[in-house]
Design a protein around this motif. Structure first.
Motif, short mmCIF file in Angstrom:
data_model
loop_
_atom_site.label_atom_id
_atom_site.label_comp_id
_atom_site.label_asym_id
_atom_site.label_seq_id
_atom_site.Cartn_x
_atom_site.Cartn_y
_atom_site.Cartn_z
N LYS A 1 45.25 45.36 30.40
CA LYS A 1 44.51 43.97 30.51
C LYS A 1 43.83 43.92 31.61
N ILE A 2 44.49 44.09 32.79
CA ILE A 2 43.73 44.05 34.04
C ILE A 2 42.59 45.01 34.19
N LYS A 3 42.80 46.36 33.64
CA LYS A 3 41.57 47.41 33.79
C LYS A 3 40.38 46.88 32.96
N TYR B 1 39.74 43.77 31.81
CA TYR B 1 39.09 42.35 32.72
C TYR B 1 38.23 42.99 33.75
N ALA C 1 45.65 48.76 39.68
CA ALA C 1 46.12 47.19 38.47
C ALA C 1 47.62 47.13 38.79
N LEU D 1 47.92 45.02 41.88
CA LEU D 1 47.13 43.80 41.76
C LEU D 1 48.28 42.99 40.84
N ILE D 2 49.00 43.42 39.97
CA ILE D 2 50.07 42.68 39.11
C ILE D 2 51.12 42.43 40.07
#
Length: 82
Positions: A17-19, A21, A35, A38-39
């Motif tokens: 999901k981060i990638k 986004y 990522a 970041l999480i």
């Protein structure tokens, strides 16, 4: 508060999901390693805010249901004769 931990599957889905986004919204590619960092950062720094809000919301629901139960119990009361 206990450290927030996620299963391997959850972490993989969050990384995806981060990638996505970053790619879709920011037109930047981000690797899985970045990522995950970041999480972890978001979980450590912002997680308590979401956790506390979840507790607050749960307390509100509990209070509403307890109040409803109180009304139901009152309806079950039998009139007492003198």
């Amino acid at each position: 508060m206990k450290e927030i931990e996620f299963s391997k599957d959850q972490k993989e889905r969050m990384v995806d999901k981060i990638k996505s986004y970053f790619s879709d919204e920011l037109q930047q590619d981000i690797g899985g390693f970045e990522a995950e960092f970041l999480i972890d950062f978001l979980a450590d720094e912002l997680g308590p805010y979401f956790y506390n809000r979840g507790l607050f919301d749960a307390q509100q629901v509990f209070n509403e249901k307890a109040e409803e139960a109180g009304y139901v119990i009152q309806e079950l009361e039998k009139p007492e004769g003198y």
